[in-house]
Structure formats: structure tokens, C-alpha cells
Design a protein around this motif. Structure first.
Motif, short mmCIF file in Angstrom:
data_model
loop_
_atom_site.label_atom_id
_atom_site.label_comp_id
_atom_site.label_asym_id
_atom_site.label_seq_id
_atom_site.Cartn_x
_atom_site.Cartn_y
_atom_site.Cartn_z
N ARG A 85 -52.61 -6.98 40.07
CA ARG A 85 -54.02 -6.56 40.05
C ARG A 85 -54.08 -5.06 39.75
O ARG A 85 -53.29 -4.28 40.29
CB ARG A 85 -54.67 -6.87 41.40
N PRO A 86 -55.01 -4.65 38.86
CA PRO A 86 -55.09 -3.25 38.42
C PRO A 86 -55.10 -2.24 39.57
O PRO A 86 -54.45 -1.19 39.49
CB PRO A 86 -56.40 -3.21 37.62
N GLU A 87 -55.84 -2.54 40.63
CA GLU A 87 -55.92 -1.58 41.73
C GLU A 87 -54.62 -1.43 42.50
O GLU A 87 -54.47 -0.54 43.33
CB GLU A 87 -57.06 -1.94 42.69
N CYS A 88 -53.66 -2.32 42.22
CA CYS A 88 -52.35 -2.25 42.89
C CYS A 88 -51.29 -1.58 42.02
O CYS A 88 -50.15 -1.39 42.46
CB CYS A 88 -51.86 -3.64 43.27
N GLU A 90 -50.79 1.45 40.97
CA GLU A 90 -50.25 2.72 41.44
C GLU A 90 -49.21 2.53 42.53
O GLU A 90 -48.15 3.16 42.52
CB GLU A 90 -51.37 3.62 41.93
#
Length: 201
Positions: A85-88, A90
């Protein structure tokens, strides 16, 4: 339940045993594919109707999003695939590059060497050189930032891989020209092996 009461809504994907088995099988397959797969390919491989597979994929995708999982199931132009998932992104990058250093296994080192000396190279050819399936090791090296996709082979369509600038950084090299001359120790007949790992006829 008394007469006149509304029936409770069924949970997403709460079908019979066959539906649960289909969802389970789809998850198992999607966890190991290294490129997007169309619903009809999954249906053919699992021996199930395309409509059932397409519905199950949509349900799984919605379920992962609703549950806030660290991964999601997305349909892109080439088909379906599980992605971080994009928010993960980093935190994953931090763990792989800045977190606790973990030594590469012997299998990973051997696989990395083949990619380094034969790049750009497909997974099939890497597996052919090592004599074992390298799919899992290749995924690990990609996640560790040591190798990356480098387009597709024009003839076979297989995804090609190469080493990254991070690979050079970790080895303290300025360029690939600084690699020791180990290529002669690799099998001479590797050029005669196609991207499935089989000898071309």
C-alpha cells in the motif's frame, strides 16, 4: 428471526466452501506472481469460470482496503497483482535499506552474482545457471534494492533484471567495469537457454 425482519447482510465474499476455496487459491497464486495476471489466466490456471474469478478478485481488493491492510490488490493494464500500500512505502524502504543489516544467504549471493555478470537477464536464465528456481530469491533482491526490472525481452516478453546503483554503493564500486572478472566461470551455454530456463532448440 421473526417474520418481517430484514435478513442480515452477508459479509463480503461470504459464500460457500467453493467460494472460500477460490479466494484462498487466488491469494496463494497472487502472492507468488512477479507480474500482473489477467483474470482469464487465473481462471484457466485454477479451472474456474472467469466470472467467478473476476468477482472474487473484486471482493478481495475491497476487503483488503476496508481492513486497512499493508498491501492491496490492484488491477492495472496488464492484470491483477498484490502491491504494498502506498502509505506503507516509506516504512518498507526504511526497513530494507536503513534497518537492521541482514547478511545475504548463499543462495542470494549466488543469484546476485549471476544477475551482475549476465545483466540484463531474466529469472528463467538465472534459474538455469543456478540449477534451482530463483523466483523467491529474486523477489528478495528486488525488495532489498539490489536489483531492479530492466524492461522486457523483445522475443519472449520475459521481464529482465539488472543491478542497481545501490548494489554498486554497497560493494564500493564506481561502475560494473570494476567487478572482478568472474564471467568465464559461468556456464558457456547460457546463451542457448531461453527465458523459461530450457535449452532452446
Amino acid at each position: 428471526m421473526t417474520v418481517g425482519e430484514d435478513a442480515p447482510e452477508a459479509a463480503p465474499g461470504a459464500g460457500g466452501a467453493a467460494d472460500r476455496a477460490l479466494r484462498r487459491d487466488l491469494e496463494a497464486v497472487l502472492m507468488v506472481v512477479d507480474q500482473p495476471v489477467e483474470a482469464f489466466e487465473l481462471a484457466r490456471g485454477l479451472g474456474r469460470p472467469v466470472g467467478d474469478v473476476a468477482d472474487a478478485l473484486e471482493e478481495l481488493s475491497a476487503e483488503y482496503t476496508a481492513q486497512g491492510r499493508g498491501f492491496d490488490l490492484r488491477r492495472v493494464a496488464e492484470g491483477w497483482r498484490i502491491y504494498t500500500r502506498p502509505e506503507c512505502a516509506e516504512v518498507v524502504e526504511h526497513f530494507l535499506k536503513e534497518g537492521q543489516e541482514v547478511r545475504l544467504t548463499q543462495a542470494a549471493l549466488e543469484t546476485l552474482a549471476v544477475v551482475a555478470y549476465r545483466q540484463p537477464v531474466s529469472r528463467g536464465r538465472v534459474s538455469a545457471v543456478r540449477g534451482v528456481n530463483c523466483d523467491g530469491v529474486m523477489r528478495t533482491l528486488v525488495l532489498r534494492g539490489l536489483i531492479e526490472e530492466a524492461g522486457q525481452d523483445r522475443e519472449s516478453g520475459a521481464i529482465l533484471y539488472r543491478t542497481t546503483s545501490y548494489f554498486l554503493e554497497r560493494l564500493g564500486l564506481m561502475s560494473l567495469d570494476d567487478l572482478p572478472d568472474l564471467a568465464p566461470f559461468l556456464p558457456d551455454d547460457i546463451e542457448g537457454i531461453d527465458d523459461t530456463g530450457e535449452h532452446a532448440t
